[in-house]
Motif scaffolding. Structure first.
Motif: not given
Length: 608
Positions: A275-285, A287-292
């Motif tokens: 359930a935690d992952l379902e809530v936060n997954l959109p934000h985590l995805i 962040s995948l493209g926000s690094g260097e």
């Protein structure tokens, strides 16, 4: 509450028809269950065996063909309606895949529900899947008549993201068909000795179930293919991460378990990680493209935190004292790297002999050259357990200079085991040949020893044809790595239970199975030259040789091995023999002139 059945099977290599009949036999067997099974899970590549290499194109079928053939077997079995998940090599749209078919048989709406194509193809160690099949591209949960499922084939499950995708798509049961060879020895959390690969599998499966609150059904192949042993040990894991059912090792079996989906609700309430992952997954995805960014594009500047006494405290005037921390784990006490569980090794190797001698090659008997040493003695003991004493022939092959003790100890093994004995004196054959090529048969000891070793193989293979008994090898891993054998002689027999055991491990296993102590205590010798000993030829003991070899073949540099307590001279001596004898561990080098060269392009396993 669906009833689950897992069938850990030993397929007939490359024989689609025979394996379909075996699957039909399982369906007939589970038809007798009351209540009947709702789902039967079969292992990866259950229709063909796993290591078929270039034979994939011979055994691959379409999902529709497999469904049709399963329907025929199901009807012949007279089984009630049932779903099946079965691993097979698939041909689809001009590509080959390692796939798993999920289908419903015999109900009001029979048909294919899902075909999962393996996504992660191993290409390391003994594996070379991507050379023969293409990668699948998706992991997708699907609906069944009893709930929602997803399939991960073997290595797919080693990537934690795969289980996450399945669970996020609503899977209640994750089906994991596998064909993973047993490797190493280890211990599970309950202190049970198992193949190390089985221990790791159970850890992965328990973690997947516990993290996502799903049931996991793991179905493993059984049997040996070209010496690589599939251990079985299939499991059912609850949503709490508990193994609720485990199959036997190295044996075919059908496991049944009634799966309660209410346990998913309880597990996810107690640990709401999904359930935690379902809530936060959109934000985590995001962040995948926000690094260097990659090379060639403008890089995001790193922020540098400057030390400011006003906000970060006062700068220390002197280095802080090093904390005293108790160090545990690797580097403190590793134990003996060559320690084995002898009873697990015994079961492993007797299963190997049963499979390779009887099932794979069609022999009922084995023949062993007995020298009176620990290696051949242990081989005979294992062969008797695997084949029965009435099906093992022990052959003594003395030369005129052979030690009487060697003959006596070989006879002791024969009498202890109660096996048939044959004695062939090779003196006349060896001397007759040497007399023709050397005046008075005078030849240096090395050449004479090689002639003796090859003559013994002539005898062993001829008696094999006479008695219809497969020659069983006796060379250990230490001898093979050091090249301490005669090419096309000692290492020639087609199956060898000891070839992956160091000499010190052979001794440990021999003591466990009951090889007489008088044989265990005597110095090893090839007995080709009077007074010869193996360790005398090496100039170093087996206890040291085996450990140096162990470290070297795991990739350590000589200097690192020296740091483990050996002299540079000892390491150099062992490393020199290891590196200079690769040719003895290979078949003859053939000039490649075509695109169908055997062993390069035309690839078929030894047991295909």
């Amino acid at each position: 509450m669906p009833r689950l059945a897992i069938a850990q099977l030993r397929p007939t290599k490359g024989d689609y028809g025979a394996n379909l009949q075996k699957i039909g036999g399982v369906l007939a067997q589970i038809a007798k269950l009351d209540p009947p099974a709702d789902l039967v899970v079969f292992p990866e590549t259950a229709t063909s065996g796993y290591f078929v290499e270039g034979g994939v194109r011979d055994v691959a079928v379409t999902a529709g063909t497999l469904f049709r053939d399963l329907t025929v077997e199901h009807e012949a079995a007279g089984a009630p309606p049932v779903d099946v998940a079965i691993g097979f090599y698939e041909v689809f749209q001009n590509h080959f895949y390692n796939s798993c078919l999920y289908a419903s048989l015999g109900n009001a709406a029979p048909g294919i529900r899902q075909v999962h194509r393996k996504v992660f193809l191993p290409t390391y160690g003994v594996f070379d899947e991507e050379r023969f099949v293409d990668r699948g591209r998706e992991i997708r949960a699907f609906d069944t008549r009893w709930g929602r499922a997803a399939i991960l084939i073997c290595e797919d499950a080693w990537h934690s993201l795969s289980g996450t995708i399945a669970a996020l798509q609503g899977a209640q049961l994750v089906i994991v068909p596998s064909a993973s060879p047993a490797r190493g020895t280890g211990m599970d959390e309950e202190g049970i000795r198992l193949p190390a690969s089985v221990v790791r599998w159970e850890r992965i499966l328990r973690g997947m179930a516990d993290e996502h609150g799903v049931w996991v059904a793991f179905a493993s192949l059984v049997g040996f293919e070209g010496g690589k042993g599939f251990p079985g040990g299939s499991v059912v894991v609850s949503p709490a991460g508990d193994i609720v059912l485990r199959g036997p090792l190295f044996e075919e079996a059908v496991l049944t378990y009634d799966v309660d989906f209410e346990e998913i609700t309880r597990a996810r309430a107690e640990a709401p990680l999904l359930a935690d992952l379902e809530v936060n997954l959109p934000h985590l995805i995001k962040s995948l493209g926000s690094g260097e960014r990659g090379a060639g594009s403008r890089k995001r500047k790193r922020s540098v935190v400057q030390f400011d006494p006003a906000t970060n405290g006062t700068a220390p005037r002197s280095p802080l004292p090093a904390p005293k921390i108790h160090v545990v784990g690797r580097g403190v006490e590793e134990g003996d790297p060559l320690a084995i569980d002898p009873d697990l090794a015994r079961r492993w190797l007797t299963s190997f002999l049963k499979d390779e001698v009887v099932r794979r090659r069609g022999f009922t008997k084995g023949i062993v050259g007995l020298s009176g040493g620990v290696d051949s003695s242990l081989t005979a003991f294992l062969a008797v357990e695997a084949l029965g004493k009435e099906n093992v022939i022990g052959v003594r092959m003395p030369y005129r200079t052979s030690s009487p003790e060697s003959l006596d100890h070989a006879l002791l093994v024969i009498q202890t085991l109660g096996i048939q004995a044959v004695t062939i004196d090779i003196t006349a054959a060896v001397n007759g040949y040497l007399a023709q090529v050397e005046q008075n048969g005078d030849v240096d000891p090395t050449r004479r020893g090689n002639v003796m070793a090859r003559e013994r193989m002539i005898v062993l293979f001829d008696l094999s044809a006479k008695y219809k008994a497969l020659p069983i090898g006796t060379s250990n891993k230490s001898e093979r790595l050091l090249g301490y054998f005669t090419w096309h002689a000692d290492d020639t027999p087609p199956v060898n239970p000891l070839g992956d055991l160091f000499k010190t491990q052979v001794r440990a296993l021999a003591r466990h199975v009951g090889v007489p102590e008088v044989i265990l205590r005597k110095p090893p010798t090839p007995d080709l030259v009077p007074g010869q000993t193996t360790e005398g030829d090496f100039g170093i003991s087996y206890d040291k040789v085996d450990r140096i070899l162990y470290y070297l073949i795991r990739g350590m540099k000589p200097a690192e091995v020296v740091a483990r307590g050996f002299t540079p001279e000892e390491v150099a001596k062992v490393a020199g023999r290891l590196e200079s004898t690769h040719w003895k561990r290979r078949l003859p080098t053939v000039a490649m002139m075509s695109q169908t060269a055997i062993g390069e392009f035309y690839l078929r396993p030894v047991d295909y």
